[in-house]
Enzyme design. Structure first.
Site, short mmCIF file in Angstrom:
data_model
loop_
_atom_site.label_atom_id
_atom_site.label_comp_id
_atom_site.label_asym_id
_atom_site.label_seq_id
_atom_site.Cartn_x
_atom_site.Cartn_y
_atom_site.Cartn_z
N TYR A 53 -3.31 11.15 0.34
CA TYR A 53 -3.55 10.71 1.95
C TYR A 53 -2.22 10.87 2.57
CZ TYR A 53 -7.90 7.85 1.16
OH TYR A 53 -9.11 7.40 1.25
N GLU A 99 -6.30 0.64 1.82
CA GLU A 99 -5.83 -0.67 1.54
C GLU A 99 -4.11 -0.56 2.41
OE1 GLU A 99 -8.82 -0.21 0.02
OE2 GLU A 99 -7.35 0.78 -1.84
N ASN A 157 -12.58 9.63 6.88
CA ASN A 157 -12.57 9.07 5.42
C ASN A 157 -13.83 8.29 5.37
OD1 ASN A 157 -11.15 8.52 2.77
ND2 ASN A 157 -11.55 6.62 3.46
N GLU A 158 -14.85 8.35 4.30
CA GLU A 158 -15.87 7.51 4.39
C GLU A 158 -16.40 7.12 5.83
OE1 GLU A 158 -15.41 5.39 0.22
OE2 GLU A 158 -14.76 4.09 1.47
N GLU A 238 -13.08 10.19 -5.00
CA GLU A 238 -12.52 9.21 -5.35
C GLU A 238 -13.32 8.54 -6.86
OE1 GLU A 238 -11.75 6.06 -2.45
OE2 GLU A 238 -11.20 7.88 -0.94
N TYR A 305 -3.17 -1.11 -9.47
CA TYR A 305 -4.59 -0.56 -9.57
C TYR A 305 -5.07 -0.22 -10.65
CZ TYR A 305 -8.08 1.52 -6.46
OH TYR A 305 -9.47 1.96 -5.68
#
Ligand code: GLA
Length: 602
Positions: A53, A99, A157-158, A238, A305
């Protein structure tokens, strides 16, 4: 020059089918001196592509500013990807979720009255056009068609998960974004949505290749995606091989065997994949975002993560398992993956922070008070992250303080004596006051801007109305605290550092409790260049700087028990500064051998 196209069945690199096996690695979450190492580990796992990103607000912390040095050097990062022989996928937003503070949308944007969020509103689009004009030339030079590594670029994004705009409004917004991107780029563009009918139906635009995000049930999700993307290659942009952590919740892990089986299904079906994450890194400074689906949940400092490569760059069992899966479908380099880092336990030492300066004493160096005849938000004062100190006078008859909302956490005191906490996560917007006259202070922390859903773009600080049991509170004095040299607090303010250095030894001893909001300062010797893990047992909540760089927030709420100190920050002789909000049981920090990311769900 090479070409990359979306064919009837496959991605075509120079006309030949390519299965993209990619991993997400956010340059902004990793120390720049570690980029090459992490990228190399990706190649050794068998990945052929790195995805990142681009966080708009990190590059543009203030309106009219665009920064590309150090941890923001996207061009250098992409060049390192190319140097390792890998391709790249870039996702410049404008909204990225991730996030990250505000999902990447700059807070200054929303100071403009009437500005739209994620829709075709002229002021919002004009700001994006300026952002694209700054960022996309960096990508343009590095497209495959220009001899660089960049294969493709994501738009938004989404988006299908956001808002309730009509199909026409959605299409108008995405069409406007595509037109602006196309002024700079020629590689294929795509959209990504969560694998549900609703999201896939609302998120895309005819002519843009649709991809999906999911972390399990791969075969079923590919089938669903195929209904919305009838031709061409399928890609899980993703593939969630782990998950992020939020303060106050458990540490999230995803089982290796399930990840491996799903990846085998994806690759076996001929689909392309981007592991989200390959290497998560750290929300350094004040860059973490937050979720709010009814309860505000700030994202933890660690962005490990549970990814194949740990936060400190060590390959895990997941790395080995996914590498083995990849080797069934694509060539994997023979070189053995790098040994776990740190190759031996990190240096273990205790550091006594001998100097203590109460916040009140440091205050004149941190900012000037602003007076207001109403309760101003931090955004109204141009304070986009961090802390602000709110002050007003109360009397013995006021009884209770209440505000519309505390965003996100306020330490309340009366003439310096603690009165209570307003914590947004607990929906606490009122506190009882002692029955006496005095100066009421609220030290307010923005714990991270919401990065997903309807609350994107909301202001921070105290939100009115502010009242007591008997009256409105309309006389305020607010000091935005400038702790560092940029809004994301990367570097400790030099005057503050100097004050701490020259202050006399202020703590009674290594075992003495030190209550109250204060800065602590100490020095320590250790092995230069080595990764360290910092424990904060006995401390409550605050920030830590090592050699002037803000590592991030710590909090006894957990789950994280240690903060990662990247080796490149560490010297032979080091300076550590802590801002502790509540007080510590003892002014001692511990460096420990291993990271501790906290308890997992039982
Ligand atoms: C979504 C978003 C990502 C990230 C993940 C969760 O898929 O697109 O930016 O927020 O969720 O980690």
């Amino acid at each position: 020059m090479p070409t990359f196209e979306i064919g009837e069945r496959d991605f075509l690199l120079d006309g030949r089918p390519m299965q993209v096996i990619s991993g997400a690695l956010h340059y902004f979450r990793v120390h720049p001196e570690q980029w090459a190492d992490r990228i190399r580990s990706a190649r050794l796992m068998g990945l052929n592509t790195i995805e990142t990103y681009v966080p708009w607000n990190f590059h543009s912390p203030e309106q009219g500013v665009f920064v590309t040095d150090g941890r923001r050097d996207l061009g250098r990062f992409l060049d390192l990807v190319a140097a390792e022989g890998l391709y790249a996928i870039v996702r410049p937003g404008p909204y990225i979720c991730a996030e990250w503070d505000g999902g990447g949308l700059p807070a200054w944007l929303f100071a403009t009255p009437g500005v739209g969020v994620r829709r075709a509103e002229p002021q919002f689009l004009a700001a994006i056009a300026r952002y694209y004009a700054d960022v996309l030339p960096i990508v343009a030079k590095r497209q495959v068609t220009a001899g660089g590594p960049v294969l493709a670029v994501q738009v938004e994004n989404e988006y299908g998960a956001y808002g309730d705009d009509s199909p026409e409004q959605r299409s108008e917004y995405l069409t406007a974004l595509v037109a602006m991107v196309r002024e700079h780029l020629e590689v294929p563009l795509f959209t990504v949505d969560q694998a549900s009918d609703e999201h896939l139906a609302h998120g895309g635009l005819p002519g843009l290749h649709k991809m999906a995000s999911f972390g399990s049930r791969a075969a079923e999700r590919l089938e669903l995606l195929r209904r919305y993307q009838p031709t061409g290659p399928l890609m899980c942009m993703e593939f969630w091989d782990g998950w992020f952590d939020s303060w106050g919740l458990e540490h999230h892990v995803a089982p290796v065997q399930t990840n491996a089986a799903d990846l085998a299904d994806l690759l076996g079906a001929g689909a392309s994949v981007n592991l989200y994450m390959f290497h998560g890194g750290t929300n350094l400074g004040l860059t973490n975002g937050a979720n709010d689906k009814g309860i505000y949940r700030p994202i933890a400092t660690s962005y490990d993560y549970d990814a194949p490569l740990t936060e400190s760059g060590a390959p895990t069992a997941k790395y080995a398992a996914l590498r083995e899966v990849i080797s069934r479908f694509a060539p994997v380099p023979d070189d053995v993956p790098p040994p776990a880092r740190p190759a031996r336990p990190a240096p273990v030492l205790d550091v006594v922070l001998g100097r203590r300066v109460p916040l009140a004493e440091a205050l004149p160096l941190l900012g000037a008070p602003v007076t207001a005849d109403h309760l101003p938000t931090m955004d109204e004062l141009g304070q986009w992250t961090g802390f602000a100190l709110y002050r007003t006078r109360v009397t013995a008859s006021d009884g209770v303080l209440s505000v519309g909302e505390a965003r996100d956490r306020a330490l309340v005191s009366l003439d310096g004596d603690p009165v209570g906490v307003l914590d947004r996560a607990l929906h606490q917007n009122a506190v009882a006051l002692p029955a006496r006259d005095g100066v009421l202070e609220l030290l307010v922390e923005d714990q991270g801007r919401v990065n997903y859903g309807a609350r994107i773009g909301e202001p921070k600080g105290l939100v009115g109305p502010a009242r007591t049991a008997v009256r409105d509170l309309d006389a305020w004095e607010v000091t935005p605290l400038r702790l560092g040299d940029d809004p994301f607090g990367e570097t400790l303010s030099e005057p503050l550092a100097e004050l701490l250095r020259v202050s006399p030894d202020g703590v009674a001893g290594p075992a003495a409790p030190a209550p109250g909001t204060a800065f602590f300062h100490g020095t320590f010797e250790t092995e230069a260049g080595a990764d360290h893990f910092l424990r904060f047992d006995g401390w409550t909540k605050g920030l830590v700087w090592v050699n002037g760089t803000l590592l991030g927030r710590y909090w006894s709420a957990g789950p994280t028990g240690t903060l990662y100190v990247p080796g490149p920050l560490v010297r032979d002789v080091n300076e550590v500064v802590v801002l502790e909000l509540h007080g510590t049981a003892a002014p001692v920090l511990q460096f420990v051998a291993e990271p501790d990311l906290g308890h997992t769900e039982a």
